[in-house]
Design an enzyme around this catalytic site. Sequence first.
Site, PDB file in Angstrom:
ATOM      1  N   LYS A   1     -12.191  -5.334  -5.185  1.00 19.02           N
ATOM      2  CA  LYS A   1     -12.906  -4.083  -5.409  1.00 19.02           C
ATOM      3  C   LYS A   1     -12.138  -3.161  -6.331  1.00 19.02           C
ATOM      4  CE  LYS A   1     -11.409  -1.719  -1.223  1.00 19.02           C
ATOM      5  NZ  LYS A   1     -10.946  -2.759  -0.284  1.00 19.02           N
TER       6      LYS A   1
ATOM      7  N   LYS B   1       0.822  -1.211   0.000  1.00 21.45           N
ATOM      8  CA  LYS B   1       0.000   0.000   0.000  1.00 21.45           C
ATOM      9  C   LYS B   1       0.851   1.255   0.000  1.00 21.45           C
ATOM     10  CE  LYS B   1      -4.316  -1.708   1.971  1.00 21.45           C
ATOM     11  NZ  LYS B   1      -5.359  -1.499   2.994  1.00 21.45           N
TER      12      LYS B   1
ATOM     13  N   LYS C   1      -7.390 -12.150  -8.608  1.00 19.74           N
ATOM     14  CA  LYS C   1      -8.438 -12.333  -7.608  1.00 19.74           C
ATOM     15  C   LYS C   1      -9.578 -11.345  -7.830  1.00 19.74           C
ATOM     16  CE  LYS C   1      -7.843 -12.074  -3.116  1.00 19.74           C
ATOM     17  NZ  LYS C   1      -7.222 -11.978  -1.779  1.00 19.74           N
TER      18      LYS C   1
END
Length: 336
Positions: free
Chosen positions: A203, A119, A200
């Site tokens: 979102k 991140k 995967k």
Amino acid sequence: MTEPAAHRPRSLSGIQATSDSLHLGNYIGALQQFVEQQDTHDAFFFIANQHAITVDQDPAELRARTLRTAAQFIGAGLDPARSTIFVQSHIPAHNQLGWVLECTTGLGEAQRMTQFKDKSAKNEHVSLGLLTYPALMAADILLYQTDVVPVGEDQRQHLELTRNLAERFNHRYGKAFTVPEPQILKATAKIYDLQDPTAKMSKSAKTPAGRIDILDEPKALAKKIKSAVTDAGTEIAFDREAKPGVSNLLTIYSSLSGRPVEEIVAEFEGRMYGHLKVALAELAVEALTPLRERTLELLDDPAELERVLHRGADAAEAVAGTTIADVYDKVGFLRR
Ligand code: TRP
């Protein structure tokens, strides 16, 4: 007669309030399992709205998404009469313990977390909260004397850290915490993007067509499934390497129907990809429509939903309050 919840192992998990709708991967990977745990565990589920502000966020959106996530929990079958459902920020003890655990965590230890590395590489502004995120997560868990934490594979390292922090604190100050066991949810890693079945379902999918949101309208839902990418060849078989698209559809079919993959493969023997898609679209609409309708109904009456969350917070606070009082004593904070 079922055992009283208080005698069962305690399970706790949280989902971040970062989307308008949970996607099918969240539902199959996490929610379905949470719902089952209500019968076997003393279950605590919360909406991690504090973790949601570790990256850029919009306040109105966060408020709405917190309620939407709560409505989806209940819409999917979490029952506030049997489980403790609450919002993280309603319980100040999460922060209180979070601080103590930040002071128990090494800087290097926090910097080694792969989620932090990913991140912080992706975000332009890296907040201190992004670094201390796992200490807050450990607090979420340890406050409730949690026995098991059902989470996706991506949270395994955070769970390891949580266990280390619990042991370190217990050893240094005397036993304050149950050391929790991770329960890695098998299916989370296994639901893939419909348009890119090697990635995967997430979102942050490249295109919304690749992701099934559990609040998708039935027509849109059916359309996404029917336009899913399939593979070369015609045979319906489970083979993640050679047939990632078809295998993903089979996994989803199996999870939503509760039937083993082999049985589904046998049923579709000699038929074409299109047949599988049509059947799966029908199954998904049937499985998700009641959930969607219950969720929308709950969202129609936010005052009632807020009352449910208020009761959840009262129940959670009773447990968290006992732990934090003990922790404060143990670290040597003078009583007020
Ligand atoms: N970090 C978790 C995630 O992104 C969410 C979370 C926060 C959580 N606190 C938790 C999960 C405590 C389990 C237990 O998925």
